[in-house]
Design a protein around this motif. Structure first.
Motif, mmCIF file in Angstrom:
data_model
loop_
_atom_site.group_PDB
_atom_site.id
_atom_site.type_symbol
_atom_site.label_atom_id
_atom_site.label_comp_id
_atom_site.label_asym_id
_atom_site.label_seq_id
_atom_site.Cartn_x
_atom_site.Cartn_y
_atom_site.Cartn_z
ATOM 1 N N LYS A 2 0.861 -1.374 0.064
ATOM 2 C CA LYS A 2 -0.149 -0.081 0.312
ATOM 3 C C LYS A 2 0.697 0.579 -0.114
ATOM 4 C CE LYS A 2 -3.752 -2.271 0.233
ATOM 5 N NZ LYS A 2 -4.768 -1.598 -1.428
ATOM 6 N N THR A 30 3.319 1.787 -2.268
ATOM 7 C CA THR A 30 3.295 2.196 -3.479
ATOM 8 C C THR A 30 4.083 3.219 -3.744
ATOM 9 O OG1 THR A 30 1.828 4.199 -3.205
ATOM 10 C CG2 THR A 30 0.773 2.920 -3.707
ATOM 11 N N THR A 65 -5.161 2.891 0.374
ATOM 12 C CA THR A 65 -4.011 3.205 -0.343
ATOM 13 C C THR A 65 -3.396 4.218 -0.168
ATOM 14 O OG1 THR A 65 -2.774 3.225 -2.109
ATOM 15 C CG2 THR A 65 -5.089 4.557 -2.074
#
Length: 212
Positions: A24, A26, A97
């Motif tokens: 998450k 990223t 996210t």
């Protein structure tokens, strides 16, 4: 046995909480996770299902590499870990996210994710219960081809990361950081937690005293 299983499950929960947080963030996931996320994005199914499918194949691959029968007990961590991974990704963090978050926050999540994931592994190996097939893969390759464990892990990491990159998996800063720092954190966690693992359980008090 209840005590051992509890520590085993605790380690898995902490480990895959860290894995989910790393995804998450990223900024790149661990090399195996990056491959499974890439496959999930390209072909469907959850990350946990791809994790289980590859782990199942590794049971037979490890048996072939070690020139022995496949280890049936490896099914236990295979099922548990795939379910726990999907629990964190598909239930707890499903709508979460950090893609648009400030870079420093992403780096913080990445750092915490790698740390927790490695700590979880260090805890989960304490009870000496069946390990996931992927955890035996490095050993099997090193044994079959007479390689050092470090070289074996490096070759697997490079092959898996390259495959993940080719299919669009999240390879990045987190992938490299995981390869560099996860091992030392696992070793530190295991060595520090080992004596306390026996201290907590009265049955093993004598072994704790020896460990000191």
């Amino acid at each position: 046995m209840v005590y051992r299983v509890s520590i085993y499950l605790l380690g898995m929960l902490v480990n895959f909480f860290g894995v989910a947080l790393l995804i998450k963030a990223t900024l790149g996931a661990g090399f195996w996770t990056a491959l499974f996320v890439g496959l999930s994005d390209q072909l469907g199914f959850t990350v946990g299902i791809w994790y289980a499918l590859f782990q199942f194949l590794f049971i037979f691959a490890n048996g072939w590499l070690m020139k022995q029968k496949p280890e049936p007990r490896a099914i236990i961590p295979l099922v548990l870990e795939s379910l726990i991974l999907d629990f964190w990704l598909e239930v707890v963090f499903h709508d979460f996210t950090l893609l648009q978050a400030p870079f420093l926050l992403q780096v913080g999540a990445l750092t915490l994710g790698i740390t927790l994931s490695a700590i979880g592994v260090g805890i989960y190996i304490l009870p000496a219960l069946p390990r996931a097939p992927v955890d035996q893969l490095f050993l099997a390759i090193a044994s079959r081809f007479t390689l050092s464990l470090r070289l074996s892990q490096t070759l697997v990491a490079l092959t898996t990361s390259t495959s993940a990159l080719l299919i669009g998996g999240p390879v990045g800063l987190g992938t490299a950081a995981g390869v560099l720092f996860a091992g030392p954190i696992i070793q530190l966690t295991y060595s520090r937690a080992y004596p306390y693992y026996y201290l907590i359980h009265p049955r093993y008090k004598k072994r704790y005293e020896l460990a000191l």
